[in-house]
Design an enzyme around this catalytic site. Structure first.
Site, mmCIF file in Angstrom:
data_model
loop_
_atom_site.group_PDB
_atom_site.id
_atom_site.type_symbol
_atom_site.label_atom_id
_atom_site.label_comp_id
_atom_site.label_asym_id
_atom_site.label_seq_id
_atom_site.Cartn_x
_atom_site.Cartn_y
_atom_site.Cartn_z
ATOM 1 N N ASP A 19 0.803 -1.183 0.080
ATOM 2 C CA ASP A 19 0.152 0.000 -0.131
ATOM 3 C C ASP A 19 0.798 1.155 -0.134
ATOM 4 O OD1 ASP A 19 -2.183 1.622 0.078
ATOM 5 O OD2 ASP A 19 -3.026 1.054 1.695
HETATM 6 C C1 BGC Z 1 -4.810 3.303 -0.218
HETATM 7 C C2 BGC Z 1 -5.004 2.450 -1.171
HETATM 8 C C3 BGC Z 1 -4.854 3.118 -2.630
HETATM 9 C C4 BGC Z 1 -3.611 3.859 -2.432
HETATM 10 C C5 BGC Z 1 -3.114 4.748 -3.720
HETATM 11 C C6 BGC Z 1 -3.642 4.286 -0.146
HETATM 12 O O1 BGC Z 1 -3.644 5.303 0.728
HETATM 13 O O2 BGC Z 1 -4.924 2.910 1.108
HETATM 14 O O3 BGC Z 1 -6.342 1.942 -1.003
HETATM 15 O O4 BGC Z 1 -4.826 2.107 -3.709
HETATM 16 O O5 BGC Z 1 -3.524 4.759 -1.393
HETATM 17 O O6 BGC Z 1 -3.903 5.897 -3.911
#
Ligand code: BGC
Length: 836
Positions: free
Chosen positions: A345
């Site tokens: 993530d």
């Molecule tokens: C989120 C993800 C997301 C990523 C990119 C993160 O903060 O938890 O679900 O895909 O950001 O935007």
């Protein structure tokens, strides 16, 4: 060794500090990096030999640590494990709570699905230098939310990773689909697949290689969880069917799907490390709940061939999820045979060597603790070159498998505040029709007194109230997020405008929004009727004696980055009561990002109909008006339990962590008993049970038949055959149908409608939930008197429990109870299946 890995979690958390990660510049550990890693590897080796039943080993490890006086294990009240004068406190008491699983299993195409792609990937990576390999494992600045490095000399492009689960976020000429929780409420396999396929087509059309969705983590353990709406349902079977079908649909369209977040990211509060506050929450879960609830839906997505998986921010049994070898090397890559790549993530990588050895394959959005330092780690022996090659193989194999190496559309991502220097690529196609259909099918009618709905021909005068009936006056405070998010509306209970999606990276960006009021205007104009409205007042006051009905629109907001402050909202509840006080025919529509309790007004005699309209996407008003006027009969079902009061969710109402701890714990002490499983066990009557939803007609369920697939069968093996190799998705026999359940549904009412039939199973044993969803079918449209024959297959996995000693799914001997009905409490048929 997880405890050594956890040490790396104490490295400086500034992601520019990659030097520190590889140079041994530890803040709290005096040994040089190389020595530490060698030590780590040798202990790992010894332990993995000893520990085949690795969760058992976790228990043993915990016991040993506890005996040494260092602190209790999951499920117990956490004693303060550190001297309060030391800051930050020592992490040592937490080491070893997540079992070590090493080395990281390389993917080599052993699943038939992956064989050809891995052969091609290996051929290509054999020609890459170490820096080139490393380039494929990290993010670089670029147009997308994530961009991998390219290898131009071998025509390997930068891959574009982009959000999100219900539409391409922050772009123009893309569609805003209903959220995950809404499509799950349709209980319709075909719609779930078509939803995935349409989403996938939009991602592909814009040249996005890797779509960051769908979501089944959070599963929805905590009622107020801020991201539950991005996912499908807190029931793992429904979530699993959805995750599988959406993944299949997306990948059939050519984009790599990324089921996320793996795993146990069940709350937003303290989801990440925070400077001066402490480490991220640790979701402490037992092995059985891990498998039967949280891993379960991901199995479906893997079985469907998911090319990527995103690991989550928080800790799992005190080891960060993106460096948790039990979850990545163990569950994902060994038990479930995953052959694609694991993406961190965003900024969720907490260590360099440790995350590499624990099974992380790609870090996003930058170099994190890798980049050049990953090369250094290979050169100094901390990470095997084969591991880095495996990371690159996995990325390229997914790219080959989805046939993105030839003729893939160029990336076309343009921030709205920048001048575009390329062509507008409009990818909306005819998706508005599907969005409207899913919007309607996922709307749940929960109250309808004396046939209030649908409106008849004589309904021509409506009063419309509430902030949620019309579009927000100025929603584009952040052009990327229609519903705002962390930056705009942190802590909000409601959204000041009609809510079609919720906040954060899972929100989408509609090209237009058909509000309920707009669609009502269209309809009333056609009928030459009358509308009166007040979207502003909490107590609209004026009573229109000739009005046929009053519609009140309220919502319940949620966003990534915070858990919901409440499942109710006093001003909205007062609005409903005020309208009901003056209008004898008050219809309430709730757009909600998850559970919304309604006892403040649900029993009011003037509240004659209530619809849970979820997060329906851009066609919101059209989806709703079709139901109000009876062009479609409702068939949506609640994908969660609506309790009478918030307190009925007990310890599962909120994130269970005090903000003060440096190492916060969230103990999943309830094991398997979340949502309806807890209500059933405790005999608590919900306001509206899981699976509940009304229709404009009535159905009879008849002629139940429960039998083994093979009618001559007298006994079934307890475990899958150990001689058969695991492929992606787990042991192949887990997916074999063991039993078949059949029934007939008859439309006994007076209107045409579809029916959602649900199948629940009670697995023998006093340690299993009373019943669990294990099948559902949404019938075709049935006219009055018409019947449909339904058939449900029960697979080995559907009937099994996770055996923590055997570390395998086990089909228990005994009597399985089978219920078929219209909800988790409305059973029309029951039977048994005896497994011997
Ligand atoms: C989120 C993800 C997301 C990523 C990119 C993160 O903060 O938890 O679900 O895909 O950001 O935007």
């Amino acid at each position: 060794m997880e405890y050594l890995i956890s040490l790396y979690g104490q490295l400086p958390h500034n992601h520019t500090s990659t030097t520190a990660a590889a140079s041994g510049d530890f803040h709290y550990f005096p040994f040089p990096f190389l020595a530490l890693d060698k030590l780590s590897l040798s202990i790992q080796g010894a332990l993995s030999l000893l520990c085949t039943a690795s969760w058992l080993c976790a228990a043993a490890g915990r016991g040993a640590i506890t005996r040494a006086g260092s602190g209790p294990g999951p499920g117990t009240t956490q004693a303060t494990p550190h001297n309060s004068t030391a800051w930050p406190p020592s992490e040592l008491p937490y080491y070893g709570r997540s079992p070590p699983v090493y080395p990281s299993p390389p993917a080599n195409g052993s699943s038939p699905l992956w064989a050809a792609a891995h052969a091609r990937a290996q051929n290509l990576t054999s020609q890459l230098t170490l820096p080139e390999l490393v380039n494929l494992t990290r993010g670089f600045p670029g147009p997308c939310v994530g961009n991998t490095g390219a290898v131009p000399r071998l025509s390997i492009p930068s891959l574009c990773f982009y959000d999100g689960p219900s539409g391409i976020r922050g772009q123009e000429f893309v569609s805003a689909f209903p959220a995950g929780i809404h499509v799950a409420a349709t209980f319709d396999h075909d719609l779930l697949y078509r939803y995935g396929a349409a989403l996938g087509a939009e991602f592909r059309g814009r040249g996005i290689n890797v779509a960051l969705g769908p979501v089944a983590g959070p599963l929805g353990r905590v009622a107020r969880g801020g991201r539950n709406w991005e996912g499908l349902s807190n029931d793992p079977y429904l979530a699993g069917q959805g995750l599988g079908l959406i993944t299949r649909g997306m990948q059939d369209a050519g984009v790599i799907a990324t089921p996320k977040h793996f795993l146990l990211n069940e709350q937003e509060f303290r989801r990440r490390w925070e400077d001066g506050v402490g480490e991220a929450v640790s979701s402490n879960v037992d092995d059985r709940a891990l498998h039967e609830l949280y891993v379960f839906p991901f199995m479906n997505a893997l079985h469907e061939g998911a090319g990527a998986v995103m690991c989550s921010y928080q800790r799992a049994n005190h080891s960060y999820a993106c460096q948790n070898s039990k979850l990545l090397n163990g569950v994902l890559k060994t038990e479930l045979g995953f052959e694609g790549f694991v993406i961190s993530d965003w900024d969720g990588q907490m260590s360099g060597v440790a995350s590499a050895n624990a099974g992380l394959d790609v870090v996003m959005p930058g170099a994190g603790f890798w980049g050049e330092k990953l090369g250094d780690a290979v050169r100094n022996g901390s990470v095997a070159e084969e591991r880095v090659r495996d990371m690159a193989n996995r990325v390229l194999a997914a790219w080959f498998r989805l046939e993105q190496d030839e003729g893939y559309p160029p990336t076309s991502i343009w921030p709205s505040d920048e001048t575009r220097d390329g062509e507008v690529v409009d990818v909306q196609g005819d998706h508005a029709e599907l969005i409207r259909e899913v919007g309607t099918a996922g709307t749940v009618l929960v109250k309808n007194v004396n046939g209030t709905l649908p409106f008849g021909n004589r309904t021509r005068f409506l009063c419309v109230y509430g902030y949620d009936a019309v579009v927000k006056a100025a929603p584009w405070g952040n052009p990327d997020r229609y519903s705002g998010g962390y930056d705009v509306n942190a802590g909000w209970n409601t959204f000041n405008g009609t809510m079609v999606t919720a906040g954060g990276s899972g929100g989408n960006t509609p090209g237009y929004v058909v509000s309920p009021f707009q669609a009502l205007q269209e309809r009333v104009a056609r009928d030459r009727g009358v509308l009166r409205w007040d979207f502003h007042s909490e107590d609209p006051g004026t009573r229109y004696a000739h009005a046929d009905a009053c519609l009140v629109f309220i919502n319940a907001y949620a966003s990534e980055s915070f858990d919901r402050p409440s499942l109710e909202d006093a001003p909205s509840d007062r609005l409903v009561r005020n309208v009901a006080a003056m209008c004898a025919n008050t219809i309430v529509v709730v757009h909600s990002a998850g559970i919304r309790t309604v006892d403040a007004w649900i029993l009011h005699p003037n509240v004659t109909a209530v619809l849970f309209a979820g997060l329906p996407g851009q066609e919101s008003g059209h989806s709703l008006v079709s139901l109000l006027y009876g062009d479609t009969s409702p068939s949506g079902r609640l994908p969660y339990t609506v309790a009478k009061t918030e307190t009925d969710y007990a310890q599962l109402l909120n994130s269970s962590v005090s903000g003060a701890d440096y190492f916060p714990d969230s103990d999943f002490a309830e094991g398997l008993h979340i949502d309806y499983r807890a209500f059933d066990r405790d005999g608590v009557a919900p306001r509206f049970e899981f699976g509940f939803g009304l229709s404009y007609t009535t159905f009879a369920h008849e002629r139940l038949e429960v039998r083994f697939v093979d009618t001559a069968q007298t006994s079934v093996a307890e475990y899958p055959d150990p001689g058969v190799a695991v492929v992606q998705g787990g042991h192949p026999e887990l997916w074999d149908a063991v039993a078949v359940v059949k029934c007939v549904v008859v439309n006994t009412g007076e209107r045409e409608s579809t029916e959602v039939v649900q199948l629940y199973v009670g697995v023998p044993g006093d340690d299993t939930p009373v019943r669990q969803l294990r099948g559902f079918r949404r019938t075709r449209l049935l006219s009055p008197g018409q019947t449909a024959k339904l058939e449900f297959e029960l697979t080995r996995r559907d009937l099994s429990v996770w055996d923590v000693v055997a570390q395998q799914w086990r089909l228990r001997r005994g009597e399985y109870k089978v219920w078929v009905g219209a909800s988790s409490r409305d059973f029309r048929l029951n039977g048994t299946l005896v497994v011997s």
